[in-house]
Design an enzyme around this catalytic site. Structure first.
Site, PDB file in Angstrom:
ATOM      1  CD1 TRP A 101       2.639   9.353  -1.507  1.00 46.13           C
ATOM      2  CD2 TRP A 101       4.278  10.840  -1.183  1.00 46.13           C
ATOM      3  NE1 TRP A 101       3.827   8.653  -1.462  1.00 46.13           N
ATOM      4  CE2 TRP A 101       4.854   9.550  -1.256  1.00 46.13           C
ATOM      5  CE3 TRP A 101       5.126  11.931  -0.994  1.00 46.13           C
ATOM      6  CZ2 TRP A 101       6.223   9.321  -1.145  1.00 46.13           C
ATOM      7  CZ3 TRP A 101       6.497  11.705  -0.884  1.00 46.13           C
ATOM      8  CH2 TRP A 101       7.032  10.417  -0.960  1.00 46.13           C
ATOM      9  CG  ASN A 102       6.049  12.557  -5.942  1.00 41.40           C
ATOM     10  OD1 ASN A 102       4.899  12.468  -6.391  1.00 41.40           O
ATOM     11  ND2 ASN A 102       7.105  12.392  -6.699  1.00 41.40           N
ATOM     12  CD  GLU A 105       3.459  10.054 -17.551  1.00 45.63           C
ATOM     13  OE1 GLU A 105       4.655   9.765 -17.365  1.00 45.63           O
ATOM     14  OE2 GLU A 105       3.036  10.458 -18.642  1.00 45.63           O
ATOM     15  CG  LEU A 106       3.882   3.588 -13.957  1.00 39.65           C
ATOM     16  CD1 LEU A 106       3.839   2.102 -14.285  1.00 39.65           C
ATOM     17  CD2 LEU A 106       2.766   3.943 -12.976  1.00 39.65           C
ATOM     18  CB  CYS A 126       9.069  10.278 -10.981  1.00 42.53           C
ATOM     19  SG  CYS A 126       8.579  11.768 -11.855  1.00 42.53           S
ATOM     20  CD  GLU A 133      10.745   5.500  -7.848  1.00 42.58           C
ATOM     21  OE1 GLU A 133       9.785   4.725  -7.656  1.00 42.58           O
ATOM     22  OE2 GLU A 133      10.634   6.615  -8.374  1.00 42.58           O
TER      23      GLU A 133
HETATM   24  P1  NAD Z   1       1.721   4.854  -5.266  1.00 40.70           P
HETATM   25  O1  NAD Z   1       1.871   3.991  -6.468  1.00 40.70           O
HETATM   26  O2  NAD Z   1       1.783   4.193  -3.938  1.00 40.70           O
HETATM   27  O3  NAD Z   1       0.347   5.665  -5.319  1.00 40.70           O
HETATM   28  C1  NAD Z   1      -0.032   6.473  -6.431  1.00 40.70           C
HETATM   29  C2  NAD Z   1      -1.537   6.697  -6.416  1.00 40.70           C
HETATM   30  O4  NAD Z   1      -2.177   5.465  -6.649  1.00 40.70           O
HETATM   31  C3  NAD Z   1      -2.055   7.192  -5.073  1.00 40.70           C
HETATM   32  O5  NAD Z   1      -3.197   7.989  -5.277  1.00 40.70           O
HETATM   33  C4  NAD Z   1      -2.409   5.903  -4.376  1.00 40.70           C
HETATM   34  O6  NAD Z   1      -3.336   6.080  -3.348  1.00 40.70           O
HETATM   35  C5  NAD Z   1      -2.995   5.128  -5.549  1.00 40.70           C
HETATM   36  N1  NAD Z   1      -2.972   3.675  -5.359  1.00 40.70           N
HETATM   37  C6  NAD Z   1      -2.310   2.932  -4.466  1.00 40.70           C
HETATM   38  N2  NAD Z   1      -2.624   1.621  -4.597  1.00 40.70           N
HETATM   39  C7  NAD Z   1      -3.505   1.551  -5.609  1.00 40.70           C
HETATM   40  C8  NAD Z   1      -4.200   0.485  -6.257  1.00 40.70           C
HETATM   41  N3  NAD Z   1      -4.059  -0.788  -5.878  1.00 40.70           N
HETATM   42  N4  NAD Z   1      -5.008   0.795  -7.284  1.00 40.70           N
HETATM   43  C9  NAD Z   1      -5.148   2.069  -7.696  1.00 40.70           C
HETATM   44  N5  NAD Z   1      -4.533   3.110  -7.132  1.00 40.70           N
HETATM   45  C10 NAD Z   1      -3.720   2.851  -6.110  1.00 40.70           C
HETATM   46  O7  NAD Z   1       2.823   5.988  -5.417  1.00 40.70           O
HETATM   47  P2  NAD Z   1       3.172   7.139  -4.395  1.00 40.70           P
HETATM   48  O8  NAD Z   1       3.964   6.522  -3.280  1.00 40.70           O
HETATM   49  O9  NAD Z   1       1.975   7.949  -4.072  1.00 40.70           O
HETATM   50  O10 NAD Z   1       4.107   8.074  -5.306  1.00 40.70           O
HETATM   51  C11 NAD Z   1       5.426   7.783  -5.525  1.00 40.70           C
HETATM   52  C12 NAD Z   1       5.634   7.035  -6.822  1.00 40.70           C
HETATM   53  O11 NAD Z   1       5.084   7.770  -7.898  1.00 40.70           O
HETATM   54  C13 NAD Z   1       7.103   6.858  -7.151  1.00 40.70           C
HETATM   55  O12 NAD Z   1       7.315   5.583  -7.680  1.00 40.70           O
HETATM   56  C14 NAD Z   1       7.350   7.923  -8.191  1.00 40.70           C
HETATM   57  O13 NAD Z   1       8.450   7.697  -9.026  1.00 40.70           O
HETATM   58  C15 NAD Z   1       6.068   7.907  -8.932  1.00 40.70           C
HETATM   59  N6  NAD Z   1       5.873   9.159  -9.682  1.00 40.70           N
HETATM   60  C16 NAD Z   1       5.946   9.108 -11.043  1.00 40.70           C
HETATM   61  C17 NAD Z   1       5.824  10.286 -11.776  1.00 40.70           C
HETATM   62  C18 NAD Z   1       5.884  10.275 -13.287  1.00 40.70           C
HETATM   63  O14 NAD Z   1       5.461  11.246 -13.891  1.00 40.70           O
HETATM   64  N7  NAD Z   1       6.378   9.237 -13.917  1.00 40.70           N
HETATM   65  C19 NAD Z   1       5.625  11.498 -11.114  1.00 40.70           C
HETATM   66  C20 NAD Z   1       5.550  11.498  -9.717  1.00 40.70           C
HETATM   67  C21 NAD Z   1       5.671  10.309  -9.009  1.00 40.70           C
END
Ligand code: NAD
Length: 483
Positions: free
Chosen positions: A156-157, A255-256, A289, A386
């Site tokens: 969502w970010n 990408e975490l 991130c 984080e």
């Molecule tokens: P999140 O991990 O909660 O969710 C990410 C996506 O995965 C969403 O679509 C969510 O609905 C889905 N999801 C949630 N649980 C799941 C499951 N059990 N199985 C499969 N999919 C699932 O992350 P968020 O809160 O939406 O975003 C923030 C995180 O993303 C932060 O940790 C941030 O650093 C990371 N991020 C990383 C990058 C990168 O390029 N490395 C870029 C942007 C954001």
């Protein structure tokens, strides 16, 4: 604008080329973080429609891969043009549902059009090889073929810029793709997908789902028709998805999250470091991130850096993303406010000094001020998890070895920053930092032509650079008798 969802944020699923609600799945509310009001609703997919989505993706794949790369590129470039044409409207929706200032939303959308253009060109350049045989009457060649239907999960970010990297690369390779978008900020992501549909993609080549993530992932990843998985999200979700993908032998890109160290050396240009780092730290209210989080500052410039950084942070204008003069909008949700407050309170309890901010603003909306904490012990939770909010954690260091040890202490390995005028220090640190990306005396600007990805718990694979499209291609070897 091309649809009525821009007015009332009525976000639907896209399956088999149709925008639809799901009677069984129902809807979830979309909340405007600046007002805390319900700004609309998003459809939730039910398990019956998951099967329909995969079947559509199989048909979409057959139709899309049958087009030659040159034709696919034309469709993708049309999608990029539509993203540009609708950029202001998509940006407005993004600010409304996610909170970031309008200028940042428009920048995100404009950059996404560039991503599509870039992959549209890359798709034309995926060639195989001709390899001489061991005898004159044989030769061997390789073909690069699309891996097949892809399941993608995006956060969502950056609801547009993170989704587009997956969509554009997979489609350019000739794959179909089902995107599970972020239900917290679904509307701008849906408008992005609409641009692809309106550009003329065959039905089913692109699908969009919202709903219960774990359930969707368990269905899609396990399905034999799905051949590749890609996620941008948190480390914990990444590990869950990697286990699931491993169980079903599906390759994936992750990408975490990150916890980016910033090393400010005593010989750094402090004007540059302070002004660049304030910009980057509070971009998107710290929900990035790549956000600099652990500020490690060398002893002789520590006090001055803290004072100047906090002064600049204190003066940032925090308001609704649509306000005329705004530097930082609200954080995206009540959960983000609460988590941020927990981190700040814990850091203070552990002995950190609060330089500015530190308490939710007393107004409607999820507004949390730019917060700077100094002398933060490494035992504070925020120094280990984080933070993902507008908080900067500053610590002093006395030698570059000490700074490096702290920078590499955590399991994260996404971004890192170095500010120094010494070429030797730069070389020492860039070589040893355990991170997928290092920025020296500057910030990252997300150029799709450069690699983008992390190491350690921050994931694997890249979503930028010339390698990115290869995620979605398989190499087939054909050896033939030509005599
Ligand atoms: P999140 O991990 O909660 O969710 C990410 C996506 O995965 C969403 O679509 C969510 O609905 C889905 N999801 C949630 N649980 C799941 C499951 N059990 N199985 C499969 N999919 C699932 O992350 P968020 O809160 O939406 O975003 C923030 C995180 O993303 C932060 O940790 C941030 O650093 C990371 N991020 C990383 C990058 C990168 O390029 N490395 C870029 C942007 C954001």
């Amino acid at each position: 604008m091309a649809n009525e969802t821009m007015e009332k944020l009525d976000v639907r699923l896209l399956i088999d080329g149709q925008w639809l609600d799901d009677a069984e799945g129902g809807h979830l509310p979309i909340v405007d973080p600046a007002s805390e009001e319900v700004a609309g609703r998003v459809a939730v997919v039910s398990s019956a429609n998951l099967q329909y989505a995969v079947e559509a993706a199989q048909r979409g794949f057959a139709a899309w891969r049958a087009m030659v790369p040159f034709e696919r590129s034309i469709v993708l470039r049309r999608a990029a043009a539509l993203v540009r044409e609708r950029g202001d409207a998509i940006g407005a929706v993004l600010t409304r549902e996610q909170g970031k200032p309008l200028a940042q939303s428009r920048h995100e959308v404009a950059g996404s059009a560039d991503v599509i253009d870039w992959f549209a060109e890359e798709g034309k350049r995926c060639f195989g090889q001709v390899i001489p045989g061991r005898t004159v009457d044989t030769h061997t060649l390789t073909r690069l073929e699309p891996v097949g239907p892809v399941a993608a999960f995006s956060p969502w970010n950056f609801p547009v810029s993170q989704a587009v990297k997956k969509l554009a690369a997979a489609l350019a390779a000739g794959c179909s793709i089902i995107l599970k978008g972020p239900r917290e900020a679904p509307a701008a992501c849906a408008e992005l997908v609409r641009c692809f549909v309106d550009a003329g993609l065959p039905a089913g080549a692109i699908g969009l789902l919202f709903g219960h993530s774990a359930e969707i992932a368990e269905y899609l990843v396990a399905h034999p028709a799905i051949r590749y998985v890609t996620l941008t999200g948190s480390v914990s979700v990444g590990k869950t998805l990697a286990s699931l993908a491993g169980m079903h032998m599906k390759p994936l890109t992750l990408e975490l999250g990150g916890h980016a160290p910033v090393i400010v050396c005593k010989d750094a240009d402090l004007d540059l470091a302070v002004s660049e780092l304030v910009k980057m730290k509070f971009l998107n209210a710290g929900q990035v991130c790549l956000s600099p989080t652990r500020f490690l500052v060398e002893g002789p410039v520590y006090e001055e850096f803290v004072a100047r950084f906090a002064e600049r942070a204190r003066n940032l204008r925090v308001d609704s993303g649509v306000a005329d003069t705004v530097d930082m909008g609200p954080v995206a949700s009540l959960r983000q406010v609460e988590v941020t407050q927990t981190f700040v309170d814990d850091a203070v309890k552990c002995g950190a000094r609060l330089e500015c901010g530190g308490k939710r603003l007393e107004r409607r909306g999820y507004f949390y001020p730019p917060t700077v904490l100094s002398n933060v012990p490494t035992t504070a939770r925020a120094m280990n998890e984080e933070p993902f909010g507008p908080i900067a954690l500053v610590r002093q260091f006395d030698s570059r070895e000490e700074a490096l040890a702290e920078a590499n202490r955590l399991p994260f390995g996404l971004a890192s920053y170095v500010f120094t005028r010494s070429v030797a220090t730069e070389a020492f640190l860039t070589e040893r930092l355990e991170a997928g990306m290092v920025a020296v005396n500057r910030l990252f600007s997300s150029n799709i032509e450069a690699p983008f990805g992390g190491v350690k718990d921050s994931g694997y694979g890249t979503e930028g650079g010339t390698q990115a499209i290869r995620n979605f291609l398989v190499e087939k070897m054909v050896t033939r008798f030509v005599g």
